[in-house]
Design a protein around this motif. Structure first.
Motif, PDB file in Angstrom:
ATOM      1  N   VAL A  29     -33.249  53.645  24.047  1.00 59.36           N
ATOM      2  CA  VAL A  29     -32.998  53.677  22.607  1.00 59.36           C
ATOM      3  C   VAL A  29     -32.995  55.113  22.100  1.00 59.36           C
ATOM      4  O   VAL A  29     -33.952  55.865  22.332  1.00 59.36           O
ATOM      5  CB  VAL A  29     -34.050  52.864  21.827  1.00 59.36           C
ATOM      6  N   THR A  30     -31.927  55.479  21.419  1.00 59.70           N
ATOM      7  CA  THR A  30     -31.848  56.763  20.723  1.00 59.70           C
ATOM      8  C   THR A  30     -31.803  56.494  19.236  1.00 59.70           C
ATOM      9  O   THR A  30     -30.963  55.707  18.766  1.00 59.70           O
ATOM     10  CB  THR A  30     -30.608  57.551  21.147  1.00 59.70           C
ATOM     11  N   VAL A  31     -32.703  57.123  18.491  1.00 56.02           N
ATOM     12  CA  VAL A  31     -32.691  56.992  17.042  1.00 56.02           C
ATOM     13  C   VAL A  31     -32.182  58.292  16.425  1.00 56.02           C
ATOM     14  O   VAL A  31     -32.395  59.381  16.955  1.00 56.02           O
ATOM     15  CB  VAL A  31     -34.073  56.632  16.468  1.00 56.02           C
ATOM     16  N   VAL A  32     -31.497  58.153  15.304  1.00 54.19           N
ATOM     17  CA  VAL A  32     -30.940  59.296  14.579  1.00 54.19           C
ATOM     18  C   VAL A  32     -31.594  59.358  13.212  1.00 54.19           C
ATOM     19  O   VAL A  32     -31.704  58.338  12.519  1.00 54.19           O
ATOM     20  CB  VAL A  32     -29.416  59.153  14.416  1.00 54.19           C
ATOM     21  N   ALA A  55     -36.818  56.489  25.425  1.00 52.37           N
ATOM     22  CA  ALA A  55     -36.676  56.773  24.000  1.00 52.37           C
ATOM     23  C   ALA A  55     -36.247  58.213  23.779  1.00 52.37           C
ATOM     24  O   ALA A  55     -36.707  59.125  24.464  1.00 52.37           O
ATOM     25  CB  ALA A  55     -37.999  56.512  23.287  1.00 52.37           C
ATOM     26  N   SER A  56     -35.375  58.419  22.807  1.00 50.18           N
ATOM     27  CA  SER A  56     -34.994  59.777  22.427  1.00 50.18           C
ATOM     28  C   SER A  56     -34.683  59.823  20.943  1.00 50.18           C
ATOM     29  O   SER A  56     -34.387  58.802  20.312  1.00 50.18           O
ATOM     30  CB  SER A  56     -33.805  60.274  23.254  1.00 50.18           C
ATOM     31  N   PHE A  57     -34.761  61.017  20.403  1.00 50.80           N
ATOM     32  CA  PHE A  57     -34.528  61.248  18.982  1.00 50.80           C
ATOM     33  C   PHE A  57     -33.474  62.324  18.815  1.00 50.80           C
ATOM     34  O   PHE A  57     -33.540  63.369  19.469  1.00 50.80           O
ATOM     35  CB  PHE A  57     -35.827  61.681  18.297  1.00 50.80           C
ATOM     36  N   VAL A  58     -32.498  62.053  17.953  1.00 50.16           N
ATOM     37  CA  VAL A  58     -31.480  63.036  17.617  1.00 50.16           C
ATOM     38  C   VAL A  58     -31.626  63.373  16.144  1.00 50.16           C
ATOM     39  O   VAL A  58     -31.488  62.489  15.279  1.00 50.16           O
ATOM     40  CB  VAL A  58     -30.062  62.498  17.898  1.00 50.16           C
ATOM     41  N   ALA A  59     -31.925  64.625  15.857  1.00 52.63           N
ATOM     42  CA  ALA A  59     -32.020  65.072  14.473  1.00 52.63           C
ATOM     43  C   ALA A  59     -30.622  65.340  13.947  1.00 52.63           C
ATOM     44  O   ALA A  59     -29.821  66.006  14.608  1.00 52.63           O
ATOM     45  CB  ALA A  59     -32.878  66.334  14.380  1.00 52.63           C
ATOM     46  N   GLY A  60     -30.330  64.813  12.767  1.00 57.81           N
ATOM     47  CA  GLY A  60     -29.002  65.044  12.225  1.00 57.81           C
ATOM     48  C   GLY A  60     -28.889  64.590  10.789  1.00 57.81           C
ATOM     49  O   GLY A  60     -29.614  63.695  10.344  1.00 57.81           O
TER      50      GLY A  60
END
Length: 277
Positions: A29-32, A55-60
């Motif tokens: 799961v990647t959350v933005v 799990a990963s997080f993309v700042a945007g």
């Protein structure tokens, strides 16, 4: 083997609930989101249940096409395949605000960002066995209209009217996707979960306070997300599906193909802003 799910607006509220549920189901799961602190909190929660590696997080910033394209590029670097793209990012705009690209902010979040993410991650979705795009929207509840003579609401602004236009634009985006030529593999699902106790992000303090009082009468996130989770697990066969609080909505009631094509053309100049394709 688990799926790969990307959740735009996945660091709080409904988006976070969906992201955590998909982690529990075994997905990557990647959350933005815009808030790095919320992103770190999501990663900590993932680590707490032994899912940190998935799990990963993309700042945007999804308020602009350029920001959305930057998110697309970061997600592409992480994932060759995306099975589910969940679009939840939205914040009510109490006052009229226009992005640096010249788009009214509600329209930017409800339509422009969702279009960029769907188109930009099209190759990743096409590689999935049963790809699905899920857009959280008020389908079947608020019958908004597009202000064709004043698309950016320069002549008069109200939060209800702006939200209704944005919701209608999101519906038309789904219609355009379902009727695209050549056809697209990802099934598109519009889901209205109902009034939900969720995060009051992006609002000034008085509005946040009122939102929290109103939330006392709202359903919890855990009760709102099952329709979304079901279509991620088992995407529908139809190119376009709409669900209002667990009940199917007749797509014919809102699927104006000509209007969808008109909006697609009107917004095309903004979609390319900042694109690195």
């Amino acid at each position: 083997m688990g799926r790969t799910t990307v959740v735009a607006g996945g660091t709080a509220g409904l988006g976070l609930g969906i992201a955590l549920a998909r982690l529990e189901a075994g997905d990557a799961v990647t959350v933005v989101g815009r808030d790095a602190g919320r992103g770190a909190a999501f990663l900590e929660r993932a680590a707490g249940v032994g899912a940190r590696g998935r799990a990963s997080f993309v700042a945007g910033d999804l308020t602009t096409a350029a920001g959305a394209w930057a998110v697309v590029e970061r997600v592409r670097q992480r994932h060759e395949v995306v099975d589910a793209l969940v679009l939840t990012a939205y914040a009510p705009q109490l006052r009229r605000r226009v992005t640096v690209e010249g788009v009214e902010a509600s329209l930017a979040l409800y339509y422009l960002a969702r279009r960029v993410l769907g188109e930009g991650l099209g190759p990743q979705l096409d590689r999935a066995a049963r790809p699905v795009i899920v857009s959280l929207n008020g389908v079947g509840v608020v019958h908004g209209r597009i202000r064709w003579d004043d698309l950016m609401l320069e002549g008069g602004y109200g939060v209800v009217e702006a939200t209704a236009q944005g919701g209608r634009a999101a519906e038309l985006l789904a219609v355009a996707h379902a009727h695209a030529t050549p056809s697209r593999r990802a099934r598109y699902v519009l889901v209205h979960p109902g009034f939900t106790r969720t995060a009051a992000t992006g609002l000034p303090w008085p509005a946040r306070a009122l939102s929290r009082v109103a939330a006392l009468a709202a359903q919890p996130v855990a009760r709102a997300i099952p329709p979304v989770l079901r279509v991620i697990e088992d995407p529908p066969v139809a190119p376009l599906t709409a669900i209002d609080r667990g009940r199917p909505v007749d797509v014919a009631s809102f699927a104006d193909v000509a209007e969808a094509a008109r909006l697609e053309e009107a917004m095309a100049p903004f979609v390319g802003a900042g694109a690195a394709r």
